[in-house]
Scaffold this motif. Structure first.
Motif, PDB file in Angstrom:
ATOM      1  N   ASN A 468      38.249  20.851  40.910  1.00  0.00           N
ATOM      2  CA  ASN A 468      38.939  22.129  40.819  1.00  0.00           C
ATOM      3  C   ASN A 468      39.191  22.581  39.388  1.00  0.00           C
ATOM      4  OD1 ASN A 468      39.189  22.639  43.637  1.00  0.00           O
ATOM      5  ND2 ASN A 468      40.811  21.094  43.745  1.00  0.00           N
ATOM      6  N   LYS A 469      38.684  21.844  38.414  1.00  0.00           N
ATOM      7  CA  LYS A 469      38.831  22.279  37.029  1.00  0.00           C
ATOM      8  C   LYS A 469      38.041  23.580  36.842  1.00  0.00           C
ATOM      9  CE  LYS A 469      41.029  18.519  35.541  1.00  0.00           C
ATOM     10  NZ  LYS A 469      40.365  17.558  34.644  1.00  0.00           N
ATOM     11  N   THR A 470      38.647  24.547  36.173  1.00  0.00           N
ATOM     12  CA  THR A 470      37.972  25.840  36.037  1.00  0.00           C
ATOM     13  C   THR A 470      36.715  25.748  35.187  1.00  0.00           C
ATOM     14  OG1 THR A 470      39.327  26.457  34.121  1.00  0.00           O
ATOM     15  CG2 THR A 470      40.132  27.106  36.308  1.00  0.00           C
ATOM     16  N   TYR A 471      36.607  24.716  34.326  1.00  0.00           N
ATOM     17  CA  TYR A 471      35.404  24.580  33.504  1.00  0.00           C
ATOM     18  C   TYR A 471      34.335  23.732  34.188  1.00  0.00           C
ATOM     19  CZ  TYR A 471      37.992  20.333  32.175  1.00  0.00           C
ATOM     20  OH  TYR A 471      38.720  19.169  32.202  1.00  0.00           O
ATOM     21  N   ILE A 472      34.579  23.352  35.445  1.00  0.00           N
ATOM     22  CA  ILE A 472      33.596  22.583  36.207  1.00  0.00           C
ATOM     23  C   ILE A 472      33.163  23.322  37.472  1.00  0.00           C
ATOM     24  CG2 ILE A 472      33.225  20.462  37.531  1.00  0.00           C
ATOM     25  CD1 ILE A 472      35.036  19.021  35.534  1.00  0.00           C
ATOM     26  N   LYS A 473      34.102  23.876  38.196  1.00  0.00           N
ATOM     27  CA  LYS A 473      33.767  24.515  39.467  1.00  0.00           C
ATOM     28  C   LYS A 473      33.047  25.842  39.241  1.00  0.00           C
ATOM     29  CE  LYS A 473      37.870  27.389  40.207  1.00  0.00           C
ATOM     30  NZ  LYS A 473      38.933  27.776  41.156  1.00  0.00           N
ATOM     31  N   THR A 474      32.339  26.297  40.265  1.00  0.00           N
ATOM     32  CA  THR A 474      31.748  27.629  40.226  1.00  0.00           C
ATOM     33  C   THR A 474      32.866  28.648  40.395  1.00  0.00           C
ATOM     34  OG1 THR A 474      29.677  26.848  41.188  1.00  0.00           O
ATOM     35  CG2 THR A 474      30.128  29.210  41.331  1.00  0.00           C
ATOM     36  N   PRO A 475      33.034  29.586  39.470  1.00  0.00           N
ATOM     37  CA  PRO A 475      34.144  30.537  39.578  1.00  0.00           C
ATOM     38  C   PRO A 475      33.983  31.439  40.797  1.00  0.00           C
ATOM     39  CG  PRO A 475      32.614  31.234  37.869  1.00  0.00           C
ATOM     40  CD  PRO A 475      32.178  29.858  38.298  1.00  0.00           C
ATOM     41  N   ILE A 476      35.110  31.822  41.352  1.00  0.00           N
ATOM     42  CA  ILE A 476      35.097  32.755  42.480  1.00  0.00           C
ATOM     43  C   ILE A 476      35.024  34.174  41.918  1.00  0.00           C
ATOM     44  CG2 ILE A 476      36.382  33.609  44.471  1.00  0.00           C
ATOM     45  CD1 ILE A 476      37.704  30.842  44.632  1.00  0.00           C
ATOM     46  N   GLU A 477      34.039  34.934  42.392  1.00  0.00           N
ATOM     47  CA  GLU A 477      33.827  36.275  41.853  1.00  0.00           C
ATOM     48  C   GLU A 477      35.076  37.125  42.043  1.00  0.00           C
ATOM     49  OE1 GLU A 477      30.439  39.794  41.795  1.00  0.00           O
ATOM     50  OE2 GLU A 477      30.349  38.210  43.326  1.00  0.00           O
ATOM     51  N   GLY A 478      35.501  37.776  40.973  1.00  0.00           N
ATOM     52  CA  GLY A 478      36.690  38.618  41.023  1.00  0.00           C
ATOM     53  C   GLY A 478      37.969  37.833  40.838  1.00  0.00           C
ATOM     54  N   GLN A 479      38.192  36.831  41.664  1.00  0.00           N
ATOM     55  CA  GLN A 479      39.439  36.078  41.633  1.00  0.00           C
ATOM     56  C   GLN A 479      39.641  35.337  40.311  1.00  0.00           C
ATOM     57  OE1 GLN A 479      40.410  33.731  45.163  1.00  0.00           O
ATOM     58  NE2 GLN A 479      41.104  32.051  43.850  1.00  0.00           N
ATOM     59  N   ASP A 480      38.584  34.750  39.760  1.00  0.00           N
ATOM     60  CA  ASP A 480      38.706  33.965  38.535  1.00  0.00           C
ATOM     61  C   ASP A 480      38.408  34.779  37.280  1.00  0.00           C
ATOM     62  OD1 ASP A 480      39.411  31.577  39.820  1.00  0.00           O
ATOM     63  OD2 ASP A 480      37.317  31.134  40.283  1.00  0.00           O
ATOM     64  N   ASN A 481      38.268  36.080  37.418  1.00  0.00           N
ATOM     65  CA  ASN A 481      38.013  36.957  36.285  1.00  0.00           C
ATOM     66  C   ASN A 481      39.254  37.001  35.397  1.00  0.00           C
ATOM     67  OD1 ASN A 481      37.649  39.191  34.558  1.00  0.00           O
ATOM     68  ND2 ASN A 481      36.373  40.247  36.056  1.00  0.00           N
ATOM     69  N   LEU A 482      39.114  36.603  34.145  1.00  0.00           N
ATOM     70  CA  LEU A 482      40.244  36.589  33.219  1.00  0.00           C
ATOM     71  C   LEU A 482      40.509  37.964  32.623  1.00  0.00           C
ATOM     72  CD1 LEU A 482      39.466  33.233  31.385  1.00  0.00           C
ATOM     73  CD2 LEU A 482      41.050  33.620  33.265  1.00  0.00           C
ATOM     74  N   ASP A 483      39.615  38.921  32.908  1.00  0.00           N
ATOM     75  CA  ASP A 483      39.828  40.330  32.560  1.00  0.00           C
ATOM     76  C   ASP A 483      40.157  40.540  31.098  1.00  0.00           C
ATOM     77  OD1 ASP A 483      41.949  43.082  33.458  1.00  0.00           O
ATOM     78  OD2 ASP A 483      39.773  42.998  33.364  1.00  0.00           O
ATOM     79  N   LYS A 484      39.357  39.961  30.224  1.00  0.00           N
ATOM     80  CA  LYS A 484      39.482  40.209  28.794  1.00  0.00           C
ATOM     81  C   LYS A 484      38.095  40.410  28.216  1.00  0.00           C
ATOM     82  CE  LYS A 484      43.691  37.538  27.899  1.00  0.00           C
ATOM     83  NZ  LYS A 484      44.265  36.396  27.147  1.00  0.00           N
ATOM     84  N   GLY A 485      38.025  41.225  27.167  1.00  0.00           N
ATOM     85  CA  GLY A 485      36.753  41.380  26.493  1.00  0.00           C
ATOM     86  C   GLY A 485      36.348  40.089  25.802  1.00  0.00           C
TER      87      GLY A 485
END
Length: 600
Positions: A468-485
């Motif tokens: 479940n580490k964010t740098y290992i798992k496949t991100p969930i589209e939209g949900q894991d968007n950090l919304d920064k340039g």
């Protein structure tokens, strides 16, 4: 290579001349590494690493410099290749444990070569020689028993005569050997995706098209075979062994099947260059970085095709008419052993041959991932060492072997990762050494459990700790968007669309186009900056007390919200500017308010 010019840690070495070599040799003979039957004590916290059950680790050295690859001799000495050697102190580090506790207490820099570029990699031991690679050359020194710093003559085995080699982002020279007197060296591609870099630079593709055929494939984007022992070779002295490989940093000959293997970095900027084809999420996870089994005559398709690990197939590249699903000519290219997630940046591959680890680790390869820089607005990913079980040249999965390098769960920016795995090497007792590039820490991983009892339970426990580490798992589209340039993407886009007028230093042309550095319009509210990028600007404006009257074209139909946010974020954080980031959602609102009748 010259004699040592600096010693670190408990002693300072300033030796010169033949007598100095004799003194150094006698002194260093007192310690030739730990006995294989006695593993040293591990760190209480395993040096911060997360490992499968039965494995432990210690920190050999905490900070040796910006380290790339490493190699370990049969006596346990470590050689680390630094990223740069521009300070006159030498770009290779010799490291020795003189008292058998597993930790470095003799550290010496040496090497009179110079590196060009910042990705200089390569240090390999083969047939009693230390091969050292820079971006431009492959050098070697015969290792003399007892000497930490080679006193032998430096032989120049290969020189890259390309006049533009220093500007080639993807040219590295890791060396692999087949045991038959041959040396294999990759020559990376100057461009990202086959574009005409003489006109548009390494990242700009006019109308999204690449050159066809791509002339780079003639002398780049492949692996060449050379004589491992012949001095003063150039690229044309070698034989082109394989092609279609954009950027190889890790290369190794496998004892499993007597074949060459490589880890390959894939194309970047899918969403930036092709926003109508690829979403920000797709660009974060694609294209795959691959592990390739490289045979003579292999063609892995760059730049015409890329591997999609989600679909499990080669697909046509967008620069050549692909839409993310179309196969077309991609069907003609070789498939990889396995595809890793996009932008993880595999840096090293190692086939384990020792007897210390459980037997399963002799049936595959370890891969070190440096971690991504090109996944925003999703979390950056990678920053681990994995193991790939391989059978008959194929693999159906990979598994996390060593975690804990990043020290944070969500890596929003690459700089958030405390450590970035880089090099792998096997010690004479079967220990696995891991280097990282931020500070130059080196770990020694050892197995102290019962080998016959190691199995599914330990592997399953490792999955629970890491999946479940964010740098290992496949991100969930939209949900894991950090919304920064993204600052990285912003820099690429700025140099493509903005630098012609505002210059790379952000100071403008001193005539028609205003500076962006310390500009009131940049450092204040985001609306003027974003509006100008989207809708252009014409007429007089005053910046830093001077009036400008240039013309800025609109980009609303060229750049999407994330691209505009990335450029804005980049501008607001460069050249001494210290303003906050801009998010795609903020750009979307400004776009709607200023040009609601002209949606992107």
């Amino acid at each position: 290579m010259r004699q040592p010019v600096l010693g670190l840690s408990f002693m300072t070495l300033m030796f010169r001349g033949p007598v100095s070599v004799l003194i150094l040799t006698v002194f260093l003979l007192t310690g030739c590494g730990p006995e294989t039957s006695n593993l040293p004590e591990s760190d209480p916290d395993n040096g911060g690493l997360i490992l499968p059950g039965g494995f432990e680790a210690l920190t050999v050295i905490d900070s040796v410099g910006l380290t790339r690859h490493i190699a370990v001799t049969e006596t346990g000495d470590i050689y680390a290749k630094l990223r740069y050697s521009r300070d006159g102190l030498g770009g290779t580090v010799g490291i020795r444990d003189t008292d058998g506790d597993g930790r470095a207490d003799s550290v010496v820099r040496f090497g009179d070569y110079e590196d060009v570029g910042g990705s200089a990699v390569g240090v390999t031991i083969h047939n009693g020689y230390l091969y050292t690679s820079t971006v431009r050359q492959v050098l070697r020194n015969r290792l003399i028993p007892g000497e930490l710093i080679p006193s032998s003559r430096t032989e120049v085995i290969l020189t890259d005569t390309d006049p533009n080699v220093a500007r080639n982002w993807h040219t590295t020279k890791p060396a692999a050997f087949d045991g038959k007197g041959n040396m294999y060296i990759p020559f990376g591609s100057p461009s990202d995706a086959g574009q005409d870099i003489t006109l548009y630079g390494p990242t700009g593709i006019p109308e999204g098209k690449g050159l066809d055929p791509t002339p780079e494939r003639e002398m780049h984007a492949g692996v060449w075979k050379f004589d491992a022992n012949r001095e003063n070779q150039v690229q044309t002295d070698g034989v082109k062994f394989a092609t279609g490989l954009r950027s190889i940093v890790g290369l190794a000959w496998s004892p499993l099947d007597d074949h060459l293997y490589a880890v390959v970095n894939g194309i970047d900027n899918f969403h930036t260059m092709y926003p109508k084809i690829f979403s920000a999420w797709q660009a974060a996870v694609l294209p795959s970085e691959i592990l390739a089994r490289v045979k003579e005559g292999s063609d892995f398709g760059w730049p015409y095709a890329y591997y999609d690990q989600l679909q499990g197939k080669n697909v046509l590249a967008p620069a050549y008419g692909g839409d993310g699903n179309m196969v077309g000519r991609a069907a003609n290219f070789d498939d990889p052993v396995i595809g890793f997630p996009g932008h993880w940046a595999p840096m090293e591959i190692l086939f384990y041959r020792g007897d210390q680890f459980p037997e399963r680790y002799k049936q595959g390869a370890f891969v070190a991932f440096h971690g991504s820089t090109d996944r925003s607005p999703y979390p950056q990913a990678g920053y681990i060492v994995c193991f790939v079980p391989i059978k008959d040249g194929k693999a159906d999965h990979w598994e996390v072997f060593a975690d804990g390098f990043a020290r944070v769960d969500t890596v929003e920016n690459t700089s958030d990762a405390v450590y970035r795995p880089m090099g792998l090497a096997e010690g004479p007792d079967g220990s696995l050494y891991i280097s990282e590039s931020n500070k130059g820490r080196i770990w020694r991983v050892m197995y102290k459990g019962e080998k016959k009892k190691f199995g599914d339970r330990e592997l399953a426990d490792m999955v629970k700790k890491t999946e479940n580490k964010t740098y290992i798992k496949t991100p969930i589209e939209g949900q894991d968007n950090l919304d920064k340039g993204s600052v990285l993407e912003g820099g690429i886009l700025y140099n493509t669309y903005c630098a012609t007028c505002h210059q790379r230093d952000g100071e403008g042309d001193k005539n028609r186009f205003p500076p962006l550095a310390q500009s009131e319009r940049v450092l204040g509210p985001i609306e003027p900056l974003v509006d100008a990028i989207l809708n252009g600007l014409q007429g007089e404006i005053t910046v830093r007390g001077k009036t400008y009257n240039g013309y800025m074209p609109p980009h609303e139909n060229i750049l999407d919200d994330h691209a505009v946010a990335s450029i804005s974020t980049y501008i607001r954080s460069r050249w001494g500017n210290k303003a906050g980031p801009v998010t795609p959602s903020e750009v979307s609102k400004i776009r709607a308010a200023t040009r609601s009748d002209k949606p992107l």
